[in-house]
Scaffold this motif. Structure first.
Motif, PDB file in Angstrom:
ATOM      1  N   VAL A 179      36.350  35.422  30.265  1.00 19.10           N
ATOM      2  CA  VAL A 179      35.694  35.958  31.456  1.00 19.10           C
ATOM      3  C   VAL A 179      34.436  36.703  31.025  1.00 19.10           C
ATOM      4  O   VAL A 179      34.498  37.645  30.222  1.00 19.10           O
ATOM      5  CB  VAL A 179      36.629  36.906  32.227  1.00 19.10           C
ATOM      6  CG1 VAL A 179      35.960  37.398  33.502  1.00 19.10           C
ATOM      7  CG2 VAL A 179      37.938  36.211  32.533  1.00 19.10           C
ATOM      8  N   GLY A 180      33.290  36.278  31.548  1.00 25.53           N
ATOM      9  CA  GLY A 180      32.032  36.932  31.235  1.00 25.53           C
ATOM     10  C   GLY A 180      31.885  38.261  31.947  1.00 25.53           C
ATOM     11  O   GLY A 180      32.679  38.607  32.827  1.00 25.53           O
ATOM     12  N   PRO A 181      30.853  39.028  31.615  1.00 25.13           N
ATOM     13  CA  PRO A 181      30.637  40.323  32.276  1.00 25.13           C
ATOM     14  C   PRO A 181      30.213  40.148  33.728  1.00 25.13           C
ATOM     15  O   PRO A 181      29.689  39.105  34.124  1.00 25.13           O
ATOM     16  CB  PRO A 181      29.521  40.958  31.438  1.00 25.13           C
ATOM     17  CG  PRO A 181      28.791  39.797  30.845  1.00 25.13           C
ATOM     18  CD  PRO A 181      29.823  38.737  30.595  1.00 25.13           C
ATOM     19  N   VAL A 182      30.431  41.179  34.525  1.00 26.32           N
ATOM     20  CA  VAL A 182      30.059  41.160  35.936  1.00 26.32           C
ATOM     21  C   VAL A 182      28.555  41.327  36.078  1.00 26.32           C
ATOM     22  O   VAL A 182      27.949  42.181  35.421  1.00 26.32           O
ATOM     23  CB  VAL A 182      30.797  42.277  36.701  1.00 26.32           C
ATOM     24  CG1 VAL A 182      30.369  42.300  38.163  1.00 26.32           C
ATOM     25  CG2 VAL A 182      32.294  42.089  36.605  1.00 26.32           C
ATOM     26  N   VAL A 183      27.933  40.504  36.911  1.00 21.47           N
ATOM     27  CA  VAL A 183      26.505  40.623  37.235  1.00 21.47           C
ATOM     28  C   VAL A 183      26.383  40.764  38.740  1.00 21.47           C
ATOM     29  O   VAL A 183      27.331  40.498  39.493  1.00 21.47           O
ATOM     30  CB  VAL A 183      25.701  39.417  36.724  1.00 21.47           C
ATOM     31  CG1 VAL A 183      25.711  39.368  35.202  1.00 21.47           C
ATOM     32  CG2 VAL A 183      26.248  38.110  37.300  1.00 21.47           C
ATOM     33  N   ALA A 184      25.197  41.167  39.188  1.00 26.59           N
ATOM     34  CA  ALA A 184      25.020  41.511  40.598  1.00 26.59           C
ATOM     35  C   ALA A 184      24.480  40.376  41.449  1.00 26.59           C
ATOM     36  O   ALA A 184      24.488  40.482  42.673  1.00 26.59           O
ATOM     37  CB  ALA A 184      24.089  42.724  40.719  1.00 26.59           C
ATOM     38  N   HIS A 185      24.001  39.297  40.833  1.00 23.03           N
ATOM     39  CA  HIS A 185      23.363  38.239  41.621  1.00 23.03           C
ATOM     40  C   HIS A 185      23.489  36.917  40.887  1.00 23.03           C
ATOM     41  O   HIS A 185      23.591  36.881  39.661  1.00 23.03           O
ATOM     42  CB  HIS A 185      21.885  38.577  41.855  1.00 23.03           C
ATOM     43  CG  HIS A 185      21.273  37.817  42.992  1.00 23.03           C
ATOM     44  ND1 HIS A 185      20.713  36.571  42.821  1.00 23.03           N
ATOM     45  CD2 HIS A 185      21.130  38.104  44.305  1.00 23.03           C
ATOM     46  CE1 HIS A 185      20.252  36.136  43.984  1.00 23.03           C
ATOM     47  NE2 HIS A 185      20.488  37.048  44.901  1.00 23.03           N
ATOM     48  N   VAL A 200      41.431  36.433  37.820  1.00 29.66           N
ATOM     49  CA  VAL A 200      41.317  35.259  36.953  1.00 29.66           C
ATOM     50  C   VAL A 200      42.684  34.906  36.366  1.00 29.66           C
ATOM     51  O   VAL A 200      42.992  33.732  36.141  1.00 29.66           O
ATOM     52  CB  VAL A 200      40.279  35.507  35.846  1.00 29.66           C
ATOM     53  CG1 VAL A 200      40.196  34.311  34.908  1.00 29.66           C
ATOM     54  CG2 VAL A 200      38.910  35.786  36.457  1.00 29.66           C
ATOM     55  N   GLY A 201      43.509  35.914  36.126  1.00 33.47           N
ATOM     56  CA  GLY A 201      44.854  35.642  35.623  1.00 33.47           C
ATOM     57  C   GLY A 201      45.666  34.788  36.577  1.00 33.47           C
ATOM     58  O   GLY A 201      46.470  33.950  36.150  1.00 33.47           O
ATOM     59  N   SER A 202      45.443  34.980  37.883  1.00 34.18           N
ATOM     60  CA  SER A 202      46.158  34.154  38.863  1.00 34.18           C
ATOM     61  C   SER A 202      45.636  32.730  38.905  1.00 34.18           C
ATOM     62  O   SER A 202      46.304  31.838  39.448  1.00 34.18           O
ATOM     63  CB  SER A 202      46.039  34.779  40.257  1.00 34.18           C
ATOM     64  OG  SER A 202      44.689  34.755  40.709  1.00 34.18           O
ATOM     65  N   LEU A 203      44.450  32.494  38.334  1.00 32.55           N
ATOM     66  CA  LEU A 203      43.858  31.156  38.311  1.00 32.55           C
ATOM     67  C   LEU A 203      43.954  30.495  36.941  1.00 32.55           C
ATOM     68  O   LEU A 203      43.586  29.328  36.798  1.00 32.55           O
ATOM     69  CB  LEU A 203      42.378  31.229  38.718  1.00 32.55           C
ATOM     70  CG  LEU A 203      42.057  31.896  40.057  1.00 32.55           C
ATOM     71  CD1 LEU A 203      40.552  31.982  40.243  1.00 32.55           C
ATOM     72  CD2 LEU A 203      42.700  31.142  41.205  1.00 32.55           C
ATOM     73  N   GLU A 246      36.720  45.619  35.707  1.00 33.21           N
ATOM     74  CA  GLU A 246      37.259  44.626  34.779  1.00 33.21           C
ATOM     75  C   GLU A 246      38.731  44.369  35.043  1.00 33.21           C
ATOM     76  O   GLU A 246      39.199  43.229  34.926  1.00 33.21           O
ATOM     77  CB  GLU A 246      37.058  45.106  33.341  1.00 33.21           C
ATOM     78  CG  GLU A 246      37.549  44.121  32.301  1.00 33.21           C
ATOM     79  CD  GLU A 246      37.238  44.573  30.882  1.00 33.21           C
ATOM     80  OE1 GLU A 246      38.125  44.432  30.021  1.00 33.21           O
ATOM     81  OE2 GLU A 246      36.118  45.069  30.651  1.00 33.21           O
ATOM     82  N   THR A 247      39.463  45.399  35.470  1.00 33.13           N
ATOM     83  CA  THR A 247      40.895  45.237  35.726  1.00 33.13           C
ATOM     84  C   THR A 247      41.148  44.276  36.877  1.00 33.13           C
ATOM     85  O   THR A 247      41.978  43.353  36.778  1.00 33.13           O
ATOM     86  CB  THR A 247      41.532  46.599  36.032  1.00 33.13           C
ATOM     87  OG1 THR A 247      41.308  47.491  34.925  1.00 33.13           O
ATOM     88  CG2 THR A 247      43.023  46.445  36.266  1.00 33.13           C
ATOM     89  N   SER A 248      40.423  44.471  37.982  1.00 39.24           N
ATOM     90  CA  SER A 248      40.614  43.588  39.138  1.00 39.24           C
ATOM     91  C   SER A 248      40.137  42.177  38.836  1.00 39.24           C
ATOM     92  O   SER A 248      40.741  41.198  39.289  1.00 39.24           O
ATOM     93  CB  SER A 248      39.876  44.146  40.355  1.00 39.24           C
ATOM     94  OG  SER A 248      38.473  44.232  40.106  1.00 39.24           O
TER      95      SER A 248
END
Length: 421
Positions: free
Chosen positions: A268-274, A254-257, A247-249
């Protein structure tokens, strides 16, 4: 001042009758010029040698059309600048997709050099200065025509890619991602990374397509794939890359965008694998975007997990269950008086001493249990924002817990009158 038509300076050309005479002599050697051009292309460029017979024949046709076009143009009493269709219209449209603009420049350059060499070798000396001056003017216009062909092709390709990208993002938003959508995303350069997040924010002012391209450029610098679309007043961006697992990275990238989005929250939504699973990340990101108005002090960007309380109050059932199952249930299962201590601590205005008196324990015991609550749930009761989430989790946990069925009262044993007697 010399008259000119579309860049052609007629004062540099001889009279029409003289040009016609020279062009008649030049016509007899155009075939040899074309053959020499193709031989030179094959000797110079590996990419030309690697082409199949069909594509080589197309380039031969273009070279021949260019040379014949020069002769026709030179003999014309009133010459005008050649157009893209004059030179490149003889080849199929697929040629612009098969060879690059740089390779087309090499084709034009080699053809001009060969024609100039052939002029010095096969044409009379009196004709050579006139033809050299004419080929300079003609080649310049051919170069402009080539640039126009590729610019138009790029514009059409960009418009088609934008529509295709919007279709892919729309399918992800609807949760309708299938093999067709994956194929379309692959055609757009999506490399199916192992970590994917969906970002939602307000649409920027001005040209949204330029903003999406700017985001794509910055994402590419960070080696992150990007798909994006503007849907009304919101902009949805799908990011994928190996560096998005934490989540930190993710929030750092996203902060740079974030500056490319319009004013307001960037969720920002949660990370998914596909990409097939990106619908879940999109649903949470949209839920967080709608609920973020209740937390105007939220960081930008903010994760959907940090917006769980607002999402739950806004009616998101997934957020309510997440608070109950991820906070309340672990504290209940941990035992050790953690749940009772949390309730008392919050009820006593977050005072350790008051909670210790209510529980009849030492204040240090309360402090220890508060640290354990933080370890078990990930939320610290002493932090105002975390305490707000924990209080809501307590309420939702009680509401969503299934009450134990009441036990039926046992039936009284009938008294035997004879036994009494």
């Amino acid at each position: 001042m010399a008259a000119s038509v579309r860049g052609i300076n007629k004062s540099l050309l001889p009279a029409a009758k003289t040009r016609a005479t020279i062009a008649k002599r030049l016509t007899g050697v155009t075939g040899a010029m074309t053959t020499a051009t193709i031989a030179e292309m094959e000797a110079r460029y590996r990419w030309f040698r690697d082409l199949d017979a069909e594509h080589r024949s197309w380039i031969t046709l273009v070279a021949q059309t260019g040379i014949d076009g020069f002769v026709t143009w030179f003999a014309d009493p009133d010459p005008a600048a050649p157009t893209g269709s004059d030179v490149f219209g003889s080849a199929p449209r697929e040629l612009a997709r098969r060879i690059s603009l740089a390779q087309t420049v090499e084709l034009v350059k080699t053809t001009i050099e060969v024609v100039e060499t052939q002029i010095d070798e096969v044409m009379p000396k009196a004709d050579r200065p006139v033809l050299h001056a004419a080929i300079v003017q003609y080649s310049r216009e051919v170069a402009f025509a080539a640039a126009e062909v590729y610019a138009r092709a790029a514009e059409l390709r960009g418009a088609w890619d934008a529509r295709l990208e919007a279709l892919v993002v729309d399918a992800v938003v609807r949760g309708d991602t299938d093999e067709t959508v994956l194929s379309r995303a692959s055609a757009l350069g999506w490399r199916s990374p192992a970590a994917i997040v969906v970002v939602v924010g307000r649409s920027p002012e001005g040209d949204g397509s330029q903003t999406l391209e700017a985001i794509r450029h910055n994402a590419a610098i960070g080696r992150v794939d990007m798909l994006g679309s503007i849907q009304g007043d919101r902009m949805i961006v799908i990011l994928g890359g190996d560096g998005l697992h934490s989540e930190t990275s993710t929030l750092g990238l996203v902060g740079s965008l974030a500056s490319f989005f319009g004013p307001g929250p960037v969720v920002v939504g949660p990370v998914v694998a596909h990409l097939m699973e990106a619908g879940g990340s999109t649903r949470e990101a949209l839920s967080g975007y709608r609920a973020a108005v209740a937390w105007p002090e939220a960081p930008r960007p903010v994760s959907t997990h940090d917006l769980l309380p607002e999402r739950a109050l806004a009616g998101d059932g997934h957020a309510r269950r997440a608070l109950a199952r991820e906070l309340y249930d672990p504290l209940l299962a941990a035992g050790g008086g953690l749940l009772e201590t949390l309730i008392s601590f919050l009820d006593q205005g977050s005072s350790v001493e008051a909670a210790a008196r209510a529980l009849f324990v030492h204040p240090n015991t309360v402090r220890y249990r508060l640290r354990r609550i933080h370890e078990v749930s990930g939320y610290s009761p002493t932090d105002p924002r975390d305490a707000y989430a924990l209080r809501l989790a307590l309420t939702l946990g009680r509401l969503l817990s299934k009450p134990e069925p009441a036990k039926a009262a046992p039936r009284p044993t009938p008294i035997d009158a004879r036994a009494v007697v």
